[in-house]
Design an enzyme around this catalytic site. Structure first.
Site, short mmCIF file in Angstrom:
data_model
loop_
_atom_site.label_atom_id
_atom_site.label_comp_id
_atom_site.label_asym_id
_atom_site.label_seq_id
_atom_site.Cartn_x
_atom_site.Cartn_y
_atom_site.Cartn_z
N LYS A 229 -10.84 103.70 -36.41
CA LYS A 229 -10.83 105.05 -35.83
C LYS A 229 -9.43 105.41 -35.30
CE LYS A 229 -11.75 108.77 -33.79
NZ LYS A 229 -12.46 109.94 -34.20
N CYS B 154 -8.07 114.31 -29.45
CA CYS B 154 -8.17 113.11 -30.29
C CYS B 154 -6.81 112.62 -30.77
CB CYS B 154 -9.06 113.41 -31.48
SG CYS B 154 -10.59 114.22 -30.99
N1 SAJ Z 1 -2.02 119.87 -37.06
C1 SAJ Z 1 -0.72 120.12 -37.44
N2 SAJ Z 1 -0.40 120.06 -38.77
C2 SAJ Z 1 -1.33 119.75 -39.72
C3 SAJ Z 1 -2.65 119.46 -39.32
C4 SAJ Z 1 -2.97 119.53 -37.97
O1 SAJ Z 1 0.14 120.39 -36.62
O2 SAJ Z 1 -0.97 119.73 -40.91
C5 SAJ Z 1 -2.38 119.94 -35.61
C6 SAJ Z 1 -3.46 120.97 -35.31
O3 SAJ Z 1 -2.91 122.27 -35.17
C7 SAJ Z 1 -4.02 120.43 -34.00
C8 SAJ Z 1 -3.88 118.93 -34.16
O4 SAJ Z 1 -2.95 118.72 -35.22
O5 SAJ Z 1 -3.25 120.85 -32.89
C9 SAJ Z 1 -5.16 118.20 -34.47
O6 SAJ Z 1 -5.92 118.92 -35.40
P1 SAJ Z 1 -6.69 118.24 -36.63
O7 SAJ Z 1 -7.38 119.30 -37.38
O8 SAJ Z 1 -5.76 117.38 -37.40
O9 SAJ Z 1 -7.70 117.22 -35.95
P2 SAJ Z 1 -8.78 117.28 -34.74
O10 SAJ Z 1 -8.12 116.78 -33.50
O11 SAJ Z 1 -9.49 118.58 -34.68
O12 SAJ Z 1 -9.83 116.18 -35.30
C10 SAJ Z 1 -9.35 114.87 -35.61
C11 SAJ Z 1 -9.87 114.49 -37.01
N3 SAJ Z 1 -9.19 113.29 -37.47
C12 SAJ Z 1 -8.60 113.21 -38.67
O13 SAJ Z 1 -8.55 114.15 -39.44
C13 SAJ Z 1 -8.00 111.90 -39.04
C14 SAJ Z 1 -11.40 114.29 -36.96
O14 SAJ Z 1 -11.87 113.83 -38.22
C15 SAJ Z 1 -11.75 113.29 -35.85
O15 SAJ Z 1 -13.15 113.08 -35.76
C16 SAJ Z 1 -11.27 113.87 -34.53
O16 SAJ Z 1 -9.83 113.97 -34.60
C17 SAJ Z 1 -11.70 112.94 -33.40
O17 SAJ Z 1 -12.70 113.26 -32.75
O18 SAJ Z 1 -11.10 111.88 -33.24
#
Ligand code: SAJ
Length: 426
Positions: free
Chosen positions: A217, A271
């Site tokens: 995780k 996360c």
């Molecule tokens: N972000 C970027 N650039 C990108 C993608 C995301 O800057 O290309 C930023 C987003 O704007 C945001 C942050 O990253 O601020 C996180 O967003 P996210 O969509 O990547 O993830 P979370 O935090 O909503 O959910 C993540 C997910 N993990 C992965 O994709 C590996 C989800 O599957 C997990 O269950 C969740 O964390 C968790 O609960 O741990």
């Protein structure tokens, strides 16, 4: 293994959807939470969090009698713990140590109703070793029962770590479709946990050890963090070299083995900005790249803020007799990512707060909320429509790529002073 009654401890963003989805499979589910208000809301068939489709599923599960919420654990065949694991608070915690007190409190609360043959699953994102610790805490309270750490396969209680991995905004679908990592403290523990997840998961259930499941995780979220940090660092380098980073990334991604993520105003949510630190805290001497990625992403908001400061000065210079307080800066988006209303640990929210301290007027455009959060209730900040900000703002700062903003790309591009931290215009 038969599961007549399943308890879910912690009815938040993960626990409530999990409880409701299992109940939708016509299993008796007891949801447990210390928050009386959340319990009452759920028992009315309503929800206290925002997640698409969840309201319908909870309403059906409660009215059909399969889901019931309470503040006190009841006897069950399986217990799934989905409570928060934030950082330990306090200035001295510069190692970003995980606070396991919610897990400990959940273990303490459920221990009195445990019986031989029960399964206890930890779903909360945890540092390596937390599942073994939870088993220790349970065994300290229930010395009449045996646990895997001392009795292996013959233990009375089965213990496993099965981390949640659903994406906010898509939780209901991903809970069912995603593959799951099942980390039992022994093979029999894994077998029991797999049987439980098979009730509602259509994805594969992959069996491993508890420690590997914990690390899996943390690894998933660190992988994403490191890759976002790469994109964010590129955006800073490209600004210096006068290159459009969005074009650069789309060109580089045409290579068959390159897949760069998107730069942004920073990494938010509960996360990805948190979990990598659990690895760094466990192995500070070894986790160089993971730590650096965290630092790169954490510094991105102040880089965006500096760009806003420059635009503000230039905008003021372009008007005669202008002072900072005459300038209107529009912040487009304050959620932590596109098309959600979740403001938790949002870089856009903190950037907006910092901009307001510069002394200018701030217009917040956030189509997903109806009123400003407490942190932004200040004299010089107002919540406005995108149309109003397009008419009135001197400087526009795009902080989140919400869908409604894309409809106004043409008008936004016509603005003189625009900071596009998410590539909306590219
Ligand atoms: N972000 C970027 N650039 C990108 C993608 C995301 O800057 O290309 C930023 C987003 O704007 C945001 C942050 O990253 O601020 C996180 O967003 P996210 O969509 O990547 O993830 P979370 O935090 O909503 O959910 C993540 C997910 N993990 C992965 O994709 C590996 C989800 O599957 C997990 O269950 C969740 O964390 C968790 O609960 O741990």
């Amino acid at each position: 293994m038969k599961f007549e009654t399943i308890s879910v401890i912690g009815l938040g963003y993960i626990g409530l959807p999990t409880a409701a989805v299992i109940a939708s499979r016509r299993k008796k589910v007891i949801g447990v939470d210390v928050n009386q208000n959340a319990v009452d809301t759920i028992n009315r068939g309503e929800i206290h969090i925002v997640e698409p489709e969840l309201d319908m599923i909870v309403h059906a599960a409660v009215t059909e009698g399969y889901l019931q919420a309470t503040t006190k654990p009841q006897p069950s065949d399986a217990f799934m713990i989905a409570v928060p694991t934030p950082f330990k608070s306090g200035f001295e915690n510069n190692h970003h140590e995980a606070d396991l007190s919610y897990i400990k409190a959940a273990a303490k609360a459920l221990a009195p109703v445990l019986k031989s043959g029960d399964l206890v699953i930890l779903e909360s994102t945890s540092p390596v070793g937390a599942t073994e610790k939870m088993s220790e805490w349970l065994s300290e309270i229930r010395s009449d029962l045996t646990f895997p750490q001392t009795h292996g396969e013959s233990s009375d209680i089965r213990i496993a770590h099965c981390p949640e991995r659903v994406l906010p905004g898509h939780v209901v679908r991903e809970l069912v479709e995603n593959d799951r990592v099942i980390g039992g403290m022994t093979p029999k523990c894994s077998e029991a946990a797999k049987a439980l997840y098979k009730i509602f998961v259509s994805g594969e259930c992959l069996v491993t050890t508890a420690r590997t499941a914990e690390m899996a995780k943390l690894t998933e979220n660190s992988f994403r963090d490191v890759n976002i940090a790469f994109a964010n660092e590129l955006s800073i380098i490209c600004e210096k070299l006068d290159i459009n980073v969005w074009e650069l990334i789309s060109l580089a991604n045409r290579h068959p083995r390159v897949n760069i993520l998107q730069p942004s105003a920073g990494v938010g949510g509960h996360c990805i900005a948190v979990d990598p630190w659990f690895i760094v805290d466990s192995c500070p001497e070894e986790a160089h790249l993971i730590r650096t990625a965290r630092e790169v992403n954490d510094k991105k908001p102040s880089w965006v803020l500096n760009q806003v400061k420059d635009a503000l000065i230039k905008s003021c210079e372009s008007k005669t007799g202008c002072t900072t307080s005459d300038i209107k800066v529009a912040c487009l988006g304050i959620a932590f990512k596109p098309d959600i209303d979740d403001l938790r640990e949002s870089p856009a929210l903190s950037i907006t707060g910092e901009i307001s301290k510069l002394g200018c007027q701030v217009q917040v455009v956030e189509p997903n909320i109806e009123r400003l959060p407490k942190d932004l209730v200040r004299e010089n900040i107002e919540l406005v429509s995108l149309r109003q900000s397009l008419d009135e703002a001197d400087v526009i700062c795009v902080l989140v790529k919400h869908s409604p903003f894309t409809e106004e790309i043409k008008n936004l591009s016509a603005k003189n002073f625009i900071i596009d931290s998410v590539g909306l215009l590219s």
